[in-house]
Design a protein around this motif. Structure first.
Motif, PDB file in Angstrom:
ATOM      1  N   UNK A  97       0.882  -1.269  -0.033  1.00 40.75           N
ATOM      2  CA  UNK A  97      -0.028   0.059  -0.053  1.00 40.75           C
ATOM      3  C   UNK A  97       0.943   1.322  -0.072  1.00 40.75           C
ATOM      4  N   UNK A  98       0.410   2.163  -0.599  1.00 42.12           N
ATOM      5  CA  UNK A  98       0.936   3.509  -0.619  1.00 42.12           C
ATOM      6  C   UNK A  98       2.525   3.589  -1.296  1.00 42.12           C
ATOM      7  N   UNK A 136       5.894 -23.097   4.921  1.00 38.68           N
ATOM      8  CA  UNK A 136       5.253 -22.539   6.153  1.00 38.68           C
ATOM      9  C   UNK A 136       5.383 -20.919   6.087  1.00 38.68           C
ATOM     10  N   UNK A 137       4.317 -20.234   6.090  1.00 37.69           N
ATOM     11  CA  UNK A 137       4.156 -18.738   6.078  1.00 37.69           C
ATOM     12  C   UNK A 137       4.193 -18.314   7.467  1.00 37.69           C
ATOM     13  N   UNK A 138       5.177 -17.255   8.215  1.00 36.52           N
ATOM     14  CA  UNK A 138       5.155 -16.890   9.285  1.00 36.52           C
ATOM     15  C   UNK A 138       4.989 -15.394   9.163  1.00 36.52           C
ATOM     16  N   UNK A 139       3.737 -14.636   9.835  1.00 34.07           N
ATOM     17  CA  UNK A 139       3.297 -13.661   9.442  1.00 34.07           C
ATOM     18  C   UNK A 139       2.570 -12.876  10.853  1.00 34.07           C
ATOM     19  N   UNK A 140       2.130 -11.782  10.686  1.00 33.53           N
ATOM     20  CA  UNK A 140       1.753 -11.124  11.964  1.00 33.53           C
ATOM     21  C   UNK A 140       0.414 -10.184  11.525  1.00 33.53           C
ATOM     22  N   UNK A 141      -0.907 -11.167  11.445  1.00 34.35           N
ATOM     23  CA  UNK A 141      -1.973 -10.525  11.162  1.00 34.35           C
ATOM     24  C   UNK A 141      -2.201 -10.246   9.659  1.00 34.35           C
ATOM     25  N   UNK A 142      -3.412  -9.910   9.256  1.00 35.27           N
ATOM     26  CA  UNK A 142      -3.839  -9.734   7.952  1.00 35.27           C
ATOM     27  C   UNK A 142      -5.248  -9.108   7.675  1.00 35.27           C
ATOM     28  N   UNK A 143      -5.375  -8.457   6.654  1.00 31.24           N
ATOM     29  CA  UNK A 143      -6.840  -7.929   6.571  1.00 31.24           C
ATOM     30  C   UNK A 143      -8.089  -9.169   6.705  1.00 31.24           C
ATOM     31  N   UNK A 144      -9.221  -8.725   7.439  1.00 28.94           N
ATOM     32  CA  UNK A 144      -9.843  -9.841   7.836  1.00 28.94           C
ATOM     33  C   UNK A 144     -10.604 -10.493   6.482  1.00 28.94           C
ATOM     34  N   UNK A 272      -6.125  -0.014   6.535  1.00 33.89           N
ATOM     35  CA  UNK A 272      -7.081   0.744   7.219  1.00 33.89           C
ATOM     36  C   UNK A 272      -7.236   2.054   6.991  1.00 33.89           C
ATOM     37  N   UNK A 273      -6.095   2.703   6.283  1.00 29.73           N
ATOM     38  CA  UNK A 273      -6.394   3.972   5.595  1.00 29.73           C
ATOM     39  C   UNK A 273      -6.843   4.153   4.568  1.00 29.73           C
ATOM     40  N   UNK A 274      -7.501   3.047   3.879  1.00 33.57           N
ATOM     41  CA  UNK A 274      -8.379   3.374   2.730  1.00 33.57           C
ATOM     42  C   UNK A 274      -7.164   2.971   1.434  1.00 33.57           C
ATOM     43  N   UNK A 275      -6.024   2.606   1.602  1.00 34.73           N
ATOM     44  CA  UNK A 275      -5.146   2.710   0.460  1.00 34.73           C
ATOM     45  C   UNK A 275      -5.456   1.107  -0.243  1.00 34.73           C
TER      46      UNK A 275
END
Length: 334
Positions: A97-98, A136-144, A272-275
């Motif tokens: 994004x952005x 294996x994908x290690x990540x922290x969070x994602x868009x719902x 979250x910023x709409x981007x």
């Protein structure tokens, strides 16, 4: 000195233990003995036996054999310098994004003590990882709205909520740029070099020819990567947004850089910023530039389906090799 700048536009079984009594047929008795010996060997070798629910007998979730470990790594200024990048076999640089950039580091031959800062996954990652067998994908969070796609993808998705013992927060920078992964608490052992070779990352001699090139810059709308050839290091010194890209104090210098030209389009997701979240299409075919040994080769890339690896070839279809060592792949808009 040849210099070129590329502008990139906007635009994640257990078996019941058998027993053989003296009244059972001899074949079943022998089978039970064999099974019992196998279980005993597992206990001696690994210290546990996997039981129902994917747990060992201590109640700890069992870690299945793992494929390539992919870690999503933050790449904005507050997240630098990163940790564990130097040990990655492949580093993908993608647009988010952005117009900013984010990295996905792949580990197949060695596992560092820590990797990070770790950030959220993107749809582009899921498509890229289809090249690998049970990654294996290690990540922290994602868009719902992306979570159902992650859950349906043929990979093992790991986030802090799954295995909190594998994650920690550093105290040298503010959240969210301070989350780190301990890879050895997530996977038992590296997948092996063959996992990368099957996906198209072949090591071997350089193609014939090639044009001397000392520097290459790839630009995103709000980020840029520069690769400066260093004969002394035998690799391309990496700069991100005009600053040296370091890990543990030393500047990264991958022997091979691939600038892969892909279609970048808007996805169905926004932050979250709409981007809008850009999606980089890595299935299909197109052109690429292979940088190694202080030279550049114009090559082609082809990936017929999501499950296929990416083939990098010369114009006549001959597969091209990467140099021994780390590879950076920058997904640039064609």
């Amino acid at each position: 000195m040849n210099r070129r700048s590329v502008a990139v536009g906007m635009g994640l079984r257990d078996r019941p233990n058998g027993s053989a009594g003296s009244t059972r047929p001899a074949g079943r008795t022998r089978a039970g003995a064999v099974l019992g010996a196998a279980v005993a060997a597992l206990v001696l070798a690994g210290g546990c036996v996997v039981g129902p629910g994917g747990q060992d007998r201590t109640g700890t979730p069992a870690r299945p054999p793992s494929g390539v470990l992919a870690v999503k790594i933050d790449n904005v200024l507050p997240a630098r310098p990163q940790t564990g990048l130097a040990q990655a076999d492949v580093v993908y640089a993608e647009r988010v994004e952005a117009g900013l950039s984010r990295l996905m580091a792949l580990y197949a031959t060695r596992l560092p003590g820590a990797v990070g800062p770790v950030r959220s996954a993107r749809e582009t990652d899921l498509r890229l990882l289809r090249q690998f067998d049970e990654p294996v994908l290690a990540y922290s969070g994602s868009q719902s709205r992306l979570r159902p796609l992650i859950e349906a993808a043929p990979l093992r998705a790991e986030s802090p909520g799954n295995r909190p013992e594998a994650w920690y927060r550093g105290d040298d920078r503010p959240a969210p740029h301070n989350l780190y992964l301990r890879p050895r608490r997530l996977v038992d052992a590296p997948a092996g070099r063959e996992a990368l070779t099957a996906a198209g990352f072949r090591e071997g001699p350089a193609p014939a020819g090639g044009r001397p090139e000392e520097e290459r810059t790839v630009r995103f709308p709000s980020a840029r990567f520069t690769f400066d050839w260093s004969a002394r290091r035998g690799g391309w010194l990496v700069e991100t947004d005009g600053r040296p890209t370091t890990d543990g104090g030393g500047q990264l210098a991958p022997p091979t850089v691939v600038v892969q030209y892909v279609t970048v389009r808007e996805s169905a997701f926004r932050d979250r910023g709409g981007n809008n979240t850009p999606f980089s299409e890595t299935v299909g075919s197109g052109s690429a530039d292979l940088l190694r040994d202080g030279k550049v080769w114009p090559v082609r890339w082809q990936r017929a389906t999501e499950a296929d690896g990416t083939r990098f070839t010369t114009g006549d279809g001959t597969p091209v090799n990467m140099a021994d060592g780390q590879v950076w792949v920058v997904l640039a808009e064609r």
